[in-house]
Design an enzyme around this catalytic site. Structure first.
Site, PDB file in Angstrom:
ATOM      1  N   ASP A 308     -17.973  -7.431  28.105  1.00 26.80           N
ATOM      2  CA  ASP A 308     -16.709  -7.297  27.400  1.00 26.80           C
ATOM      3  C   ASP A 308     -17.052  -7.068  25.935  1.00 26.80           C
ATOM      4  O   ASP A 308     -18.013  -7.632  25.426  1.00 26.80           O
ATOM      5  CB  ASP A 308     -15.876  -8.565  27.559  1.00 26.80           C
ATOM      6  CG  ASP A 308     -14.605  -8.506  26.738  1.00 26.80           C
ATOM      7  OD1 ASP A 308     -13.774  -7.639  27.010  1.00 26.80           O
ATOM      8  OD2 ASP A 308     -14.471  -9.328  25.804  1.00 26.80           O
ATOM      9  N   ASP A 507     -16.101 -13.599  26.870  1.00 28.42           N
ATOM     10  CA  ASP A 507     -15.802 -14.867  26.192  1.00 28.42           C
ATOM     11  C   ASP A 507     -14.320 -15.176  26.107  1.00 28.42           C
ATOM     12  O   ASP A 507     -13.922 -16.079  25.379  1.00 28.42           O
ATOM     13  CB  ASP A 507     -16.398 -14.875  24.781  1.00 28.42           C
ATOM     14  CG  ASP A 507     -15.569 -14.070  23.780  1.00 28.42           C
ATOM     15  OD1 ASP A 507     -14.879 -13.127  24.222  1.00 28.42           O
ATOM     16  OD2 ASP A 507     -15.616 -14.378  22.585  1.00 28.42           O
ATOM     17  N   ASP A 511     -11.379 -12.531  30.677  1.00 29.11           N
ATOM     18  CA  ASP A 511     -12.637 -12.225  31.357  1.00 29.11           C
ATOM     19  C   ASP A 511     -12.885 -13.127  32.557  1.00 29.11           C
ATOM     20  O   ASP A 511     -13.810 -12.878  33.335  1.00 29.11           O
ATOM     21  CB  ASP A 511     -13.817 -12.379  30.386  1.00 29.11           C
ATOM     22  CG  ASP A 511     -13.714 -11.440  29.201  1.00 29.11           C
ATOM     23  OD1 ASP A 511     -13.302 -10.286  29.403  1.00 29.11           O
ATOM     24  OD2 ASP A 511     -14.049 -11.857  28.078  1.00 29.11           O
TER      25      ASP A 511
END
Length: 774
Positions: A308, A507, A511
């Protein structure tokens, strides 16, 4: 259930160990009967325990070597070898305890998501606002969402809003939404109270879907399977056949018991977990928490890494990227000092970026007075003798913005930045550009991952494609997938799994589904625990993503050593089984031999405790101190770099005023060049020492030379000019030279951040400073 199982395994381990130890003490004090009794009890405990686990495995149709333990324990008791039986019990209990702890995988991320979800909503009814359970909201209800509250259901805005959408998109920067735009549940209202019309009930809203995705992804994750069970299909039949053949040929059941005693697969049940646990310990020492042996094995096998963007490859929070001034009477530092002073009393995320930018430049801030917040517009207050206002462009410059405002907006659009405008004494003074800067250690980390055996790197983000592509190019990924919501990320993991075992790094709450569905989920938790860290198999507790490459190397080394310990231990056990089968190794001696084999296998496994090859860079304390001093100087000269662009922008062929360029030259020669020379003499040698002779400093040294060359050219050009003889072509050449110098310095700052300052242990995760030169 996991907690109950772990407590049961711990009780059996403690009881069996105590019985074995007390029996040994009784034997040493010549109390043979008491010793035998205690060992018999220990062996009987192990027999009951292993029988229960064997029955459970049979019920689950799962192959298991526990049947060998059942037969060995029963045989040891039958032939009068209670010590061997008690020892086998301890070995089995320790293996089961390690398995239980490795297999217990926290599922609290679902509860964290549920806890964050709003329980109530504020509904407007006949001019009043009443609080109702969120499940009572129906489509068409008009809802009021206060500042800092979570939007309870999907809806359509009735008023403009400033929203924090990071829970869903992962993007940290607040988003301005117009009236009539759609807003999703789970986002936070970071502006004044807003009104919306519900377009979905709570169960059908976006945030509820995220919770369901996590639950489904967790349910699809495979459970951890003991290493012993992988060999059960071949090892158990072989052991039983060998024991049966020994009994049949010799007509003596003692031989069969001897075979079973030495066949107890303790190298599988104990030596392998020791190697795995050693790997877990080594990883924890560098700030990487791996949740169990199963996660470590999957991490070792990972080949495709998906990142991500926000908070992993970028800082995850706004960083001051530039200061644009509107008038000559106030330079950039003074504008920033006044704004940062005012923002000290604001809790807004953008205020933090401006305050940090001011302190990073060493500016002296004052506490403001008479501070007032104008909802929907910004903040106003008094700093010293000045009245300062911060906020939206329309509030600061009005509805007819001057040219410099259009230039700021153009830059912001090109860079994907946010803008905050500032007025001093009711006159527009400038603007700040804020962006989510790329982490300086990200490119190095991606290269380290490739060296560790990762074959493919993918960037996932909810951000727009052009910004994502920029990050992907700088960092060095193979593929960029932009505009992704949680479901898109989950689908991407499914596709990428066809290329090899996957590792997902993120994080944010958004996610969590992808982290749970990937082969290995890796979460960054250094800024606080989140649902992502609970959903993940691996958690980085340090804000240093290059630790992931080291963790992969440690995982592969631990897995390799575990396999070695198993092969050596089980190979020797097979030899001992054959010797016992031909009658050369009675049960008592077999128990001793088995213990020797176990100790040897454990000794091999303990090698995993020793340091192995890693990518982490070690620096001498004196070098760290020098690098920190040079980094502070690096920060101090960044405003001079920014001034280059401002001077170039202001040059005009109409009046030919080169005085600002001459003043800039003085600062370049007195501030920038001495710093670059210190970098050449001090920083580059310590980087060479840290990287052990790498040629990574060659590019830095070349740009030092180029900076010297360009400043020298600027000096020669300005030496022949004054206000009386400046021609239009001179101004064009001067502007060209300044823009070229600015570009070189900007690139050089990025190189130093990545290649030098990111090596400093305490600075690897600090905000990138290269953005300040833009």
């Amino acid at each position: 259930m996991n907690r109950i199982r772990e407590n049961r395994e711990l009780l059996v381990f403690a009881s069996s160990t105590a019985l074995l130890a007390l029996g040994g003490l009784a034997w040493l004090t010549s109390r043979g009967t008491l010793a035998s009794t205690l060992w018999v009890i220990g062996a009987a405990l192990g027999l009951v325990f292993s029988a229960a686990t064997t029955i459970g495995a049979i019920a689950r149709r799962q192959p298991s070597v526990d049947i060998i333990a059942v037969l060995a324990l029963g045989g040891a008791l039958a032939v009068g070898e209670p010590f061997a039986g008690a020892m086998i019990t301890v070995m089995l209990a320790s293996g089961q305890l390690l398995e239980a702890r490795a297999a217990s995988r926290a599922r609290r991320e679902l509860s964290l998501l549920v806890e964050r979800a709003p329980r109530t909503a504020r509904r407007r009814v006949d001019g009043a606002v009443i609080e109702v359970p969120v499940d009572d909201v129906v489509v068409g209800d008009q809802l009021l969402v206060g500042t800092g509250q979570v939007v309870p259901v999907d809806g359509r805005l009735l008023s403009p809003a400033t929203l924090d959408e990071s829970a869903l998109t992962g993007e940290p920067l607040p988003v301005e939404r117009r009236a009539s735009e759609h807003v999703r549940s789970g986002v936070v209202n970071s502006g004044p109270p807003l009104d919306l019309v519900a377009t979905a009930v709570a169960a059908d809203s976006t945030y509820a879907g995220v919770v369901r995705l996590v639950e489904q992804a967790q349910a699809s994750s495979a459970p951890f399977v003991r290493a012993a069970d992988r060999f059960a299909i071949l090892f158990v039949p072989f052991t039983l056949l060998l024991a049966g053949a020994a009994w049949a040929i010799a007509g003596d059941p003692v031989r069969a018991v001897a075979v079973l005693v030495v066949a107890t697969p303790c190298p599988l049940l104990l030596a392998a977990p020791i190697a795995i646990m050693s790997g877990l310990s080594r990883a924890a020492s560098i700030g990487v928490v791996i949740k169990g042996g199963g996660a470590l094995e999957r991490l070792a096998g990972g080949r495709v890494v998906l990142f991500d963007k926000t908070g992993t490859l970028t800082q995850g929070h706004p960083v001051l990227a530039g200061v644009v001034t509107a008038r000559e009477s106030l330079d950039a530092d003074e504008v920033l000092r006044l704004a940062a002073s005012l923002d000290q009393v604001s809790a807004h995320v953008l205020a933090s970026a401006i305050v940090t930018g001011g302190t990073d430049r060493g500016l002296t801030l004052q506490m403001p007075t008479d501070v007032e917040e104008v909802h929907g517009y910004g903040l106003a207050g008094t700093v010293g003798a000045h009245r300062v206002k911060l906020g939206k462009a329309s509030w600061i410059v009005g509805d007819d913005p001057p040219a410099w405002v259009r230039q700021v907006r153009r830059r912001a659009d090109l860079d994907g930045s946010l803008t905050v405008f500032v007025a001093v004494d009711d006159e527009p003074a400038g603007a700040f550009l804020l962006e989510d800067a790329i982490r300086p250690d990200a490119p190095r980390m991606v290269r380290a991952l490739r060296q560790a055996g990762i074959t493919r790197v993918v960037l996932l983000t909810g951000d727009r494609a052009d910004i994502a592509e920029i990050v992907g190019r700088v960092v060095g990924v193979d593929t960029v997938l932009a505009d992704c919501d949680p479901a898109d990320k989950l689908a991407a993991i499914g596709r990428e799994s066809e290329s090899g075992p996957t590792i997902m790094v993120g994080d944010g709450i958004n996610d969590a589904p992808a982290l749970a569905a990937a082969g290995v989920g890796v979460a960054l938790a250094s800024r606080g625990a989140t649902a992502s860290s609970e959903a993940a198999d691996v958690v980085l507790t340090v804000d240093r993503i290059d630790a992931l490459a080291d963790a992969i190397l440690m995982a592969r080394r631990s897995k390799s050593i575990a396999l070695q310990s198993v092969l050596i231990g089980m190979g020797l056990s097979l030899v001992a089984m054959v010797v016992a089968a031909v009658g050369l190794l009675p049960p008592a001696a077999g128990a001793v031999v088995q213990e020797v084999i176990d100790v040897l296998a454990i000794g091999v496994a303990l090698r995993a405790v020793l340091p192995g090859r890693v990518h982490s860079v070690q620096m001498d304390p004196a070098d760290v101190a020098t690098a920190l001093r040079l980094r502070a100087e690096h920060q101090a000269v960044l405003p001079v770099v920014e001034q280059i662009r401002s001077v170039a922008d202001a040059l005009t062929t109409i009046d030919g005023d080169v005085a600002p360029a001459q003043a800039l030259l003085v600062r370049l020669e007195n501030e920038v060049l001495p710093h670059e020379r210190a970098d050449e003499d001090l920083l580059l040698p310590l980087v060479d020492r840290a990287l052990k002779g790498s040629d990574a400093t060659a590019a830095l040294s070349r740009t030092h030379a180029e900076i010297e060359h360009q400043v020298s050219r600027l000096h020669r050009l300005l030496a022949g000019l004054d206000d009386q003889n400046v021609q239009p072509e001179d101004v064009v050449e001067l502007r060209r030279l300044l823009y070229g110098l600015y570009a070189v310095l900007r690139l050089h700052n990025a190189q130093e951040d990545e290649g030098a300052f990111s090596l400093i242990p305490s600075q690897r995760a600090t905000a990138s400073t290269r953005g300040l030169s833009r």
